[in-house]
Design a protein around this motif. Structure first.
Motif, short mmCIF file in Angstrom:
data_model
loop_
_atom_site.label_atom_id
_atom_site.label_comp_id
_atom_site.label_asym_id
_atom_site.label_seq_id
_atom_site.Cartn_x
_atom_site.Cartn_y
_atom_site.Cartn_z
N ALA A 181 -15.14 2.40 5.48
CA ALA A 181 -15.55 2.88 6.62
C ALA A 181 -14.90 2.25 7.88
N PHE A 182 -13.72 2.06 7.90
CA PHE A 182 -12.86 1.66 9.15
C PHE A 182 -13.12 2.53 10.10
N ARG A 183 -13.09 1.97 11.33
CA ARG A 183 -12.97 2.79 12.85
C ARG A 183 -11.97 2.27 13.73
N ALA A 184 -11.77 3.35 14.42
CA ALA A 184 -10.37 3.09 15.52
C ALA A 184 -10.87 1.83 16.72
N GLY A 185 -9.91 0.98 16.66
CA GLY A 185 -10.26 -0.22 17.28
C GLY A 185 -10.05 -1.36 16.50
N GLU A 186 -10.54 -1.25 15.09
CA GLU A 186 -10.65 -2.45 14.24
C GLU A 186 -9.47 -3.04 13.74
N ARG A 187 -9.55 -4.33 13.81
CA ARG A 187 -8.57 -5.12 13.04
C ARG A 187 -8.44 -5.06 11.76
N VAL A 188 -7.42 -4.76 11.07
CA VAL A 188 -7.22 -4.73 9.55
C VAL A 188 -6.07 -5.48 9.10
N ILE A 189 -5.99 -5.91 7.83
CA ILE A 189 -4.72 -6.30 7.34
C ILE A 189 -4.02 -5.13 6.59
N ILE A 190 -2.77 -5.27 6.78
CA ILE A 190 -1.74 -4.26 6.19
C ILE A 190 -1.18 -4.89 4.94
N LEU A 191 -1.43 -4.49 3.74
CA LEU A 191 -1.10 -4.69 2.47
C LEU A 191 0.15 -3.95 2.27
N ARG A 192 1.33 -4.55 2.17
CA ARG A 192 2.73 -3.71 1.60
C ARG A 192 3.14 -4.42 0.06
N ASP A 193 3.25 -3.26 -0.65
CA ASP A 193 3.64 -3.71 -1.99
C ASP A 193 4.36 -2.42 -2.50
N ALA A 194 3.93 -1.75 -3.69
CA ALA A 194 4.27 -0.41 -4.08
C ALA A 194 3.92 0.52 -3.24
N GLN A 195 2.69 0.31 -2.72
CA GLN A 195 2.24 1.15 -1.61
C GLN A 195 1.58 0.43 -0.60
N THR A 196 1.44 1.16 0.55
CA THR A 196 0.79 0.36 1.84
C THR A 196 -0.44 0.72 2.12
N ARG A 197 -1.56 -0.24 2.20
CA ARG A 197 -2.83 0.20 2.29
C ARG A 197 -3.44 -0.74 3.19
N LEU A 198 -4.79 -0.37 3.77
CA LEU A 198 -5.27 -1.20 4.62
C LEU A 198 -6.58 -2.04 3.78
N ALA A 199 -6.96 -3.13 4.53
CA ALA A 199 -8.03 -3.96 4.07
C ALA A 199 -8.62 -4.57 5.29
N ARG A 200 -10.10 -4.97 5.07
CA ARG A 200 -10.60 -6.01 6.11
C ARG A 200 -10.13 -7.25 6.08
N PRO A 201 -10.12 -8.01 7.03
CA PRO A 201 -9.60 -9.31 6.94
C PRO A 201 -10.90 -10.16 6.47
N GLY A 202 -10.16 -11.39 5.74
CA GLY A 202 -10.91 -12.31 4.94
C GLY A 202 -12.29 -12.19 4.61
#
Length: 119
Positions: free
Chosen positions: A98-119
């Motif tokens: 449930a990400f929201r606009a303005g939120e800081r995220v981690i960008i994971l790039r490997d075989a596909q690119t996806r978002l995750a919450r920081p730490g």
């Protein structure tokens, strides 16, 4: 006096051929592990639901091909993310966290690119 035998090439030739065949199968353009996966940070600029049935089906097929099985029954969302290096990315994935606009995220790039919450 020790008598030396001549080298019998017929004994070693099959082994040498097998070794050469195996060595020839190694891919030449394999990137080091450090270049295959990377992490960076960014901020979500906007989120939109992927509503069109044909677009969702196409994207689900892409996700299924990348090994994200079992998660594609949920609605997909497109995230526009501004990476800290200035790049603007469009990432399509399930909005499980449930990400929201303005939120800081981690960008994971490997075989596909996806978002995750920081730490």
């Amino acid at each position: 006096m020790v008598k030396m035998r001549p080298l019998q090439l017929s004994i070693y030739l099959p082994w040498l051929l097998a070794l050469a065949t195996i060595a020839g199968c190694t891919p030449a353009n394999v990137a080091p592990a450090s270049q295959q996966a990377s992490l960076s940070a960014g901020t979500i600029l906007s989120i939109r639901a992927v509503n069109a049935a044909s677009e969702a089906a196409r994207l689900r097929t892409l996700l299924d091909d990348s090994g994200d099985h079992g998660r594609t029954a949920q609605a997909l969302a497109e995230f526009i993310v501004r990476a800290d290096d200035g790049a603007t990315l469009s990432i399509v994935q399930v909005n499980d966290p449930a990400f929201r606009a303005g939120e800081r995220v981690i960008i994971l790039r490997d075989a596909q690119t996806r978002l995750a919450r920081p730490g």
